[in-house]
Design an enzyme around this catalytic site. Structure first.
Site, PDB file in Angstrom:
ATOM      1  N   ASP A   5       0.870  -1.165   0.000  1.00  0.00           N
ATOM      2  CA  ASP A   5       0.000   0.000   0.000  1.00  0.00           C
ATOM      3  C   ASP A   5       0.912   1.221   0.000  1.00  0.00           C
ATOM      4  OD1 ASP A   5      -0.934  -0.410   3.512  1.00  0.00           O
ATOM      5  OD2 ASP A   5       0.956   0.169   2.573  1.00  0.00           O
ATOM      6  N   SER A  65      -0.723 -10.132  -1.429  1.00  0.00           N
ATOM      7  CA  SER A  65      -1.852  -9.724  -0.591  1.00  0.00           C
ATOM      8  C   SER A  65      -2.101 -10.633   0.590  1.00  0.00           C
ATOM      9  CB  SER A  65      -3.142  -9.697  -1.400  1.00  0.00           C
ATOM     10  OG  SER A  65      -3.011  -8.861  -2.500  1.00  0.00           O
ATOM     11  N   SER A  79      -6.498 -12.562   4.414  1.00  0.00           N
ATOM     12  CA  SER A  79      -5.746 -11.708   3.504  1.00  0.00           C
ATOM     13  C   SER A  79      -5.505 -10.350   4.147  1.00  0.00           C
ATOM     14  CB  SER A  79      -6.513 -11.536   2.192  1.00  0.00           C
ATOM     15  OG  SER A  79      -7.693 -10.787   2.433  1.00  0.00           O
ATOM     16  N   TYR A  80      -4.725  -9.522   3.484  1.00  0.00           N
ATOM     17  CA  TYR A  80      -4.346  -8.219   4.009  1.00  0.00           C
ATOM     18  C   TYR A  80      -5.578  -7.409   4.425  1.00  0.00           C
ATOM     19  CZ  TYR A  80      -1.496  -4.034   4.430  1.00  0.00           C
ATOM     20  OH  TYR A  80      -0.847  -2.953   4.909  1.00  0.00           O
ATOM     21  N   PRO A  81      -5.637  -7.015   5.705  1.00  0.00           N
ATOM     22  CA  PRO A  81      -6.876  -6.409   6.194  1.00  0.00           C
ATOM     23  C   PRO A  81      -7.055  -4.922   5.898  1.00  0.00           C
ATOM     24  CG  PRO A  81      -5.324  -6.700   8.005  1.00  0.00           C
ATOM     25  CD  PRO A  81      -4.654  -7.240   6.792  1.00  0.00           C
TER      26      PRO A  81
END
Lengths: 683, 232
Positions: free
Chosen positions: A125, A158, A343-345
């Site tokens: 991100d 991810s 998965s990526y929160p």
């Protein structure tokens, strides 16, 4: 074409747990672990791996603990009284490695010397891109060649499921400088604006508070461009509740008993705030004596399954259904991600990619847990493609379970969050609930009334997603169009409007999301911040207190939807800003789940600040969302290459400088508000 | 300017306005003529006259007769029902949205005062929910307006309340105070005139001074009504 042969690759992740997981997946178990001098949490993992791009290599995988670099003003400006706060808009800023992080930087610098490739494995991100560039800048000190094109790359991933990681390892991409720049401008702006306004605010108000209360307890009164609008929402709702004037309204109720069923008809006008008018209309209804059925319509209806899960949704549902506040939910979710269960929160995406193998993920959940049977049902033919929302941050998919884990392996909070993620995912892959709705309209005198009945025919997703409700109403007797009857009962009734409740956390998150304040990752932080600064307090909501807006509507007969699925937020931008300073290493302590729905009440200081700034004039609006919303839009513009960092920083500084000057001129307004609310003096 | 000419023009304007429901008094015509050139084409004069009379106080501009005034005693609450043929011309003195609480209307006005209706400064306070094809949102409910209750006045100064039984185009809180309506073939129930599209012709117009004052005092008025309202 690589000229020099690649022998060694240095991989750097954002946190130790990710480094360990990735190392183990790639190495297939043959890992040599070495300590890093000066830091007990970070390790260097060494192994052999054959990359698609570079062939067989020796790999060192290590990590940092969030941001590597810190930023502060040059020494001349650090002391509060050293300069006029407005000088901070231009004062020079130093980037440096903070003492506690020095061992990590040293480690990277020395490891970089022996490597031909730097492979960044920070979270994908905006913050991650920025941390990636920080790592690169430190590595380049040990090995300048890493700054050449193609020598520093990054992995796109991810979740830390094995196949996914191996795939990522084989497909490196370049660091996104634009995203990193967006973060850098945010850091600079937050520093300049935060510091100048905070100093100004504290120096103006702190003395009078200390003097009045006769002690030195009053700490810094901070300003943050997200904090203030967040506080603004809380204060605004508080004042709405306090200023609320209840009003009486009148309504006409018609009830008819047929086939031994009592049917309540709802007035098309709902209710009116003028008694005389309702009396007149009511009398005319009675004069008509009979009512006539104008419409009978039965048609299929459905309750939609939920949208794929985003961070904002997770936080709202966490507060509403799991009784965990947003900060706690994110902490737990982050832990589940690091362990490889979800998965990526941090994501804004509420649509699943077409080529994602969702069935395989459903299959994994057939192995156990209360939902195993339901999952099996999906595998056996009940599977349905998830709905697609409107948002896609192109970085991460919606939050979903990645592997099966036996709930007994998780602690209590983890179990609840994990269960929610799994049930939500399975619900997404189910069918909508289906029912049949009958609407009946009648005309009585000149007035229209209606009623409706709902029969739930197939529960479908509701069977696994226990957080939604949809129940059949009582069955309606048969009516026919044109039928005329004399209503069993027609009455005039009276009611009163009641004030909305104070803001709950899910409501606050929804407001922040809808108004572009903070990003999904930071919202929980802003909320924590205003609590920490004692601008607001929380207390448990009293039982039976109203939620939502005022203007009490009579509960509709027929369908009820208690605990309706929370709203889908609007995506604003592509990234998250957060201070990932020191959250590595030791896991979060168990703060204990909050009990019951919490509501926010501003403190007197909180109200004084908001009122004080509001009274300075709306063009300043530090407590309204639009200034921050504009900043977020500009961040997005940097990411998309439409604006440069220099432009954005310059424009925003000028905007805030203008506000600063006006604030300076009107400080007395602020002080008056403090006197009014904090000291209780008559305004 | 020949006198005969003026008389003819006067007659044609008078006929025109009468047909529209606003028969002018001699005094008003006289004042009107002093403000226009008689050489202007008659059709233009007619339109100007209509425009001006629509913006005037009925009490000083139109003739009073059984066909322009509200029948006596129609506001008597003891009369259950009375039918009136009309046509009767009235002006609007007050408009109220009785479908929404006064307090929510005050809050909406305050949001305008705070600048929140300017583009770019909107603050979203109600977040829409979507749970199915039939869901209605709180936002929809908050925005709906009406029905409206009006205070009407005829040329003699007599006042009566009226209510929109069905929505009337052009009637709402944006409507101007002093606007003219022509009512035909309507029902009065317990002193309340019942308005529907088929019995109301909205002529429009505005009495500037009244409208300005009305808008200035709107918030105050709503607040006062809200406080009284709670008593029932």
């Amino acid at each position: 074409m690589p000229v020099a042969r690649v022998n060694r690759v240095l991989c750097v992740a954002e946190k130790p747990s990710i480094a360990k997981a990735v190392a183990n997946h790639l190495a297939g178990g043959q890992v040599t672990t070495r300590n890093v001098r000066g830091n007990p949490y970070v390790k260097n993992y060494e192994f052999q791996y054959t990359f698609q791009t570079w062939g067989a290599c020796t790999v060192t995988m290590t990590s940092v603990l969030g941001h590597l670099l810190s930023h502060d003003f040059d020494a001349r400006y650090k002391a509060w009284k050293s300069c006029d706060p407005s000088q901070l808009f231009e004062a020079s800023i130093d980037d440096f490695v903070e003492e506690s992080k020095q061992p990590l930087a040293d480690n990277i610098q020395s490891q970089a010397r022996y490597c031909q490739i730097l492979y960044i494995w920070t979270d994908c991100d905006r913050e991650g891109e920025n941390i990636g560039t920080e790592i690169r800048s430190v590595a380049v000190k040990g090995n300048p060649s890493l700054s050449q094109p193609g020598k520093t790359v990054r992995a796109r991933f991810s979740n830390i499921e094995r196949a996914h990681i191996i795939n990522a390892a084989g497909n490196p991409i370049a660091l996104d400088e634009a995203q990193s720049n967006a973060v850098q401008s945010r850091i600079e702006l937050d520093l300049r604006i935060g510091a100048s306004f905070t100093r100004n605010l504290t120096l103006s108000v702190q003395p009078m508070l200390r003097q009045h209360f006769g002690n030195d307890d009053q700490g810094v009164i901070s300003y943050g461009s997200c904090q203030f609008p967040t506080l603004g929402f809380v204060v605004e709702r508080y004042l709405r509740v306090r200023n609320f004037v209840p009003e009486t309204f009148w309504s006409i109720k018609v009830m008819h008993e047929k086939d031994r069923v009592k049917v309540n008809f709802r007035w098309a006008r709902n209710h009116l705030f003028d008694r005389m008018v309702v009396v007149v209309l009511f009398e005319r209804c009675l004069a008509a004596k009979t009512a006539r059925v104008t419409k009978v319509q039965t048609k299929p209806t459905s309750k939609w399954k939920p949208l794929p899960l985003t961070t904002v949704e997770l936080q709202k549902c966490g507060s509403t259904f799991l009784r965990l506040d947003s900060a706690r939910v994110m902490q737990v979710a982050e832990g589940l991600y690091q362990k490889g269960w979800i998965s990526y929160p941090r994501t804004e995406t509420d649509q699943f990619d077409r080529d994602m193998d969702l069935r395989a993920l459903v299959q994994k959940q057939t192995q156990g847990g209360d939902w195993a049977q339901f999952a099996q049902g999906l595998v056996d033919g009940g599977f349905s493609l998830p709905r697609s929302g409107r948002n896609n941050d192109k970085a991460h998919p919606p939050i979903h379970p990645v592997n099966f884990v036996n709930p007994t392996q998780l602690n209590q909070d983890e179990q609840r969050v994990h269960e929610f993620v799994v049930r939500r995912f399975l619900a997404c892959c189910s069918e909508d609930a289906r029912g049949s709705k009958t609407d009946i309209s009648i005309v009585f005198g000149s007035e229209l009334f209606s009623t409706s009945g709902l029969t739930v025919l197939e529960r479908n997703y509701l069977d696994v997603y226990k957080y939604d409700r949809w129940t059949s109403s009582q069955e309606l007797p048969r009516f026919q169009e044109g039928e005329v009857f004399e209503p069993t009962e027609a009455l005039m009734s009276e009611g009163q409007t009641s004030p909305p409740g104070y803001l709950t956390e899910p409501e606050l998150i929804a407001l922040m999301d809808a108004n572009g304040i903070g990003t999904d990752a930071t919202m929980a932080e802003h909320i924590s911040k205003i609590k920490e600064r004692q601008y607001v307090e929380t207390r448990a909501r009293a039982r039976g207190a109203r939620q939502g807006d005022d203007d009490d509507g009579a509960a509709s007969d027929g369908e009820t939807a208690a605990g309706a699925a929370p709203a889908a937020g609007r995506g604003r931008g592509r990234g998250r800003a957060r201070g990932r300073g020191g959250r590595g290493g030791g896991g979060g302590e168990d703060r204990g789940a909050t009990n019951g729905m919490q509501e926010f009440i501003p403190t007197t200081l909180g109200v004084a600040l908001v009122e004080g700034y509001e009274n300075m004039g709306f063009e300043i609006s530090l407590t309204k969302p639009f200034l921050r919303k504009e900043m977020e839009l500009k961040m997005k513009a940097i990411c998309e290459g439409r604006k440069t960092k220099a432009e954005v920083v310059h424009e925003t500084i000028e905007q805030y400088r203008d506000v600063y000057v006006r604030t300076q001129q009107r400080l007395d307004t602020l002080r008056a508000a403090v006197r009014k609310y904090c000291f209780g003096e008559n305004g | 300017m020949a006198n005969g000419n003026a008389a003819e023009i006067g007659a044609s304007i008078s006929t025109f306005l009468t047909a529209k429901g606003v028969p002018p008094t001699k005094a008003w015509l006289h004042t009107f003529f002093s403000s226009v050139r008689l050489t202007t084409p008659v059709i233009a004069l007619q339109q100007t006259a209509l425009f001006q009379i629509r913006n005037a106080d009925l009490q000083t501009s139109i003739t009073r007769s059984a066909s322009t005034l509200l029948p006596p005693g129609i506001t008597d609450p003891a009369t259950k029902e009375k039918h009136v043929r009309g046509p009767i011309t009235v002006q609007v003195l007050d408009i109220e949205d009785i479908g929404r609480s006064r307090w929510s209307q005050v809050e909406a006005l305050e949001a305008v005062d705070r600048g929140e209706t300017t583009k770019g400064r909107e603050v979203i306070r109600i977040v829409p929910e979507e749970s199915g094809p039939d869901s209605t949102t709180l936002a929809d409910a908050a925005k709906s307006s009406g029905p409206h209750k009006l205070l009407l006045q005829d040329a003699s100064g007599a006042q009566a309340y009226a209510m929109e039984v069905l929505p009337l185009k052009g009637v709402g809180v944006q409507m101007s105070v002093g606007g003219k309506l022509v009512l035909r073939d309507f029902m009065v129930a317990r002193g309340l005139i019942l308005l529907e599209p088929r019995n109301v012709e909205v002529l429009g117009g505005k009495v500037e001074a009244w409208d300005k004052k009305w808008r200035e005092e709107q918030k105050q008025r709503l607040k006062a009504k809200a406080s009284i309202g709670e008593g029932g």
